[in-house]
Design a protein around this motif. Structure first.
Motif, PDB file in Angstrom:
ATOM      1  N   TYR A   1      -0.420  11.086  -7.565  1.00  0.00           N
ATOM      2  CA  TYR A   1       0.143  11.788  -6.407  1.00  0.00           C
ATOM      3  C   TYR A   1      -0.398  11.206  -5.115  1.00  0.00           C
ATOM      4  CZ  TYR A   1       2.679  15.297  -8.985  1.00  0.00           C
ATOM      5  OH  TYR A   1       3.597  15.920  -9.776  1.00  0.00           O
ATOM      6  N   ARG A   2      -1.691  10.942  -5.099  1.00  0.00           N
ATOM      7  CA  ARG A   2      -2.288  10.434  -3.854  1.00  0.00           C
ATOM      8  C   ARG A   2      -1.703   9.071  -3.497  1.00  0.00           C
ATOM      9  NH1 ARG A   2      -8.276  13.024  -4.678  1.00  0.00           N
ATOM     10  NH2 ARG A   2      -7.613  15.093  -4.049  1.00  0.00           N
TER      11      ARG A   2
ATOM     12  N   VAL B   1       1.894   9.665  -2.207  1.00  0.00           N
ATOM     13  CA  VAL B   1       1.847  10.258  -0.860  1.00  0.00           C
ATOM     14  C   VAL B   1       1.435   9.198   0.162  1.00  0.00           C
ATOM     15  CG1 VAL B   1       0.582  11.887   0.594  1.00  0.00           C
ATOM     16  CG2 VAL B   1       1.490  12.634  -1.604  1.00  0.00           C
TER      17      VAL B   1
ATOM     18  N   TYR C   1      -6.060  18.540 -10.829  1.00  0.00           N
ATOM     19  CA  TYR C   1      -4.840  18.659 -11.598  1.00  0.00           C
ATOM     20  C   TYR C   1      -4.494  17.292 -12.193  1.00  0.00           C
ATOM     21  CZ  TYR C   1      -3.088  17.280  -7.005  1.00  0.00           C
ATOM     22  OH  TYR C   1      -2.890  16.658  -5.803  1.00  0.00           O
TER      23      TYR C   1
ATOM     24  N   LYS D   1      11.249  10.769  -8.081  1.00  0.00           N
ATOM     25  CA  LYS D   1      10.963  12.034  -8.762  1.00  0.00           C
ATOM     26  C   LYS D   1      10.252  12.996  -7.797  1.00  0.00           C
ATOM     27  CE  LYS D   1       8.667  13.650 -12.986  1.00  0.00           C
ATOM     28  NZ  LYS D   1       7.481  14.348 -12.472  1.00  0.00           N
ATOM     29  N   THR D   2       9.399  12.449  -6.933  1.00  0.00           N
ATOM     30  CA  THR D   2       8.620  13.291  -6.021  1.00  0.00           C
ATOM     31  C   THR D   2       9.423  13.742  -4.810  1.00  0.00           C
ATOM     32  OG1 THR D   2       6.637  12.080  -6.684  1.00  0.00           O
ATOM     33  CG2 THR D   2       6.479  13.379  -4.667  1.00  0.00           C
ATOM     34  N   TYR D   3      10.162  12.816  -4.221  1.00  0.00           N
ATOM     35  CA  TYR D   3      10.814  13.118  -2.939  1.00  0.00           C
ATOM     36  C   TYR D   3      12.339  13.231  -3.018  1.00  0.00           C
ATOM     37  CZ  TYR D   3       6.264  12.336  -0.937  1.00  0.00           C
ATOM     38  OH  TYR D   3       4.927  12.443  -0.641  1.00  0.00           O
TER      39      TYR D   3
ATOM     40  N   MET E   1      -9.277  23.346  -6.456  1.00  0.00           N
ATOM     41  CA  MET E   1      -8.625  22.800  -7.652  1.00  0.00           C
ATOM     42  C   MET E   1      -8.119  21.405  -7.329  1.00  0.00           C
ATOM     43  SD  MET E   1      -6.058  22.310 -10.009  1.00  0.00           S
ATOM     44  CE  MET E   1      -4.523  22.700  -9.210  1.00  0.00           C
ATOM     45  N   GLU E   2      -9.014  20.443  -7.362  1.00  0.00           N
ATOM     46  CA  GLU E   2      -8.659  19.072  -7.008  1.00  0.00           C
ATOM     47  C   GLU E   2      -8.383  18.237  -8.264  1.00  0.00           C
ATOM     48  OE1 GLU E   2      -8.837  19.897  -3.157  1.00  0.00           O
ATOM     49  OE2 GLU E   2      -8.697  17.797  -3.741  1.00  0.00           O
TER      50      GLU E   2
ATOM     51  N   VAL F   1      -3.816  13.378 -10.419  1.00  0.00           N
ATOM     52  CA  VAL F   1      -3.989  13.519  -8.970  1.00  0.00           C
ATOM     53  C   VAL F   1      -3.967  12.154  -8.286  1.00  0.00           C
ATOM     54  CG1 VAL F   1      -6.511  13.614  -9.188  1.00  0.00           C
ATOM     55  CG2 VAL F   1      -5.420  14.526  -7.159  1.00  0.00           C
TER      56      VAL F   1
END
Lengths: 146, 135
Positions: A10-11, A14, A4, A50-52, A1-2, A7
């Motif tokens: 997010y990449r 990250v 979403y 929001k992410t971290y 499931m790549e 994505v």
């Protein structure tokens, strides 16, 4: 499931986080990271937080302090630790360390040395009895490596 | 009344490799790393924001706990992915999934919305598997 939603976002976030992890010791310009990640600075800070749960700057400080603990454990002098993790003032490093860790770098090092000494002399103090008994580690064991 | 769990053990095939996996890939902190005599080591780690839970990375070796046969059987079971040891939690599952994948962590299930929550599954370097959920 790549596949979403978002994505790619997010990449990029990250990637920015991993960049900080790898380059914390250098003078990092957050504008530069935002540019590299193809974000406006405002958008980047908002998404990162929001992410971290921390702004990029707060995260960079956190990574620097965490790595300073590792250097301190290697018994590197405080001033050297300060510069090795990217701070340029020993007093601001010491103050920040105390605020975030709850003790000064020197006190942290002393506590670590004390714990290491205790591990060498009374290792069973750090092992719950159930685990020690399961492994046959008793007070009379010789814990020195041969 | 029991109030908290503060130690839990995970059986691993190799403590050096487990150290690398849990510390350098998952980002856990070393709590205690103590030599306990020839070939024995007490190694515990904790998740960065849960410093009062020690996860003991226990070697599977012949001795008090395992006979030669049972150690061999246990190693096979662990390597074969028999044991699921628990559920880890993160703030953002998609970001954590991307980060751990980039670090080489093997996922057996990508983030999926299930009726009970949003989760992914990953394996440690020995074969133990964990669920990863989002707070």
């Amino acid at each position: 499931m790549e596949f979403y939603p978002k994505v790619y976002l997010y990449r990029r976030i990250v990637k920015a986080k991993l960049f900080i992890d790898d380059n914390y010791a250098n003078a990092i310009e957050l504008d530069h990271i935002a540019d590299e990640a193809f974000f406006s600075k405002f958008h980047f800070i908002r998404l990162f937080k929001k992410t971290y749960g921390k702004t990029p700057h707060q995260y960079l400080t956190y990574v620097r302090i965490e790595n300073s603990k590792l250097f301190l454990k290697k018994q590197m002098p405080v001033s050297e630790v300060c510069y090795s993790v990217g701070f340029d003032s020993v007093s601001s490093f010491t103050g920040l360390f105390k605020r975030m860790v709850g003790q000064t770098p020197s006190a942290y090092l002393q506590e670590y040395i004390g714990k290491q000494l205790e591990i060498k002399t009374i290792p069973l103090k750090h092992v719950p009895n159930c685990f020690a008994e399961m492994n046959g580690w008793t007070q009379k064991s010789n814990f020195q490596e041969v | 009344m029991i109030t908290r769990l503060n130690h839990v053990s995970i059986f691993v095939l190799n403590q050096d490799s487990a150290y690398d996996f849990y510390v350098n890939k998952l980002g856990f902190k070393v709590h205690t790393d103590a030599p306990m005599g020839p070939g024995a080591r007490w190694l515990t780690v904790n998740p960065p924001e849960q410093t009062d839970l020690e996860i003991a990375l226990m070697a599977i070796s012949e001795g008090m706990m395992f006979t030669r046969e049972s150690a061999e059987a246990m190693r096979k079971l662990v390597a074969g992915g028999t044991f699921g040891f628990g559920v880890f939690q993160c703030n953002d599952l998609l970001a954590t999934y991307e980060e751990l994948k980039a670090k080489g962590v093997e996922f057996t299930k990508a983030p999926t919305q299930e009726f009970y929550g949003f989760e992914a599954l990953f394996k440690d370097d020995s074969g133990n598997w964990f669920s990863l959920g989002q707070k």
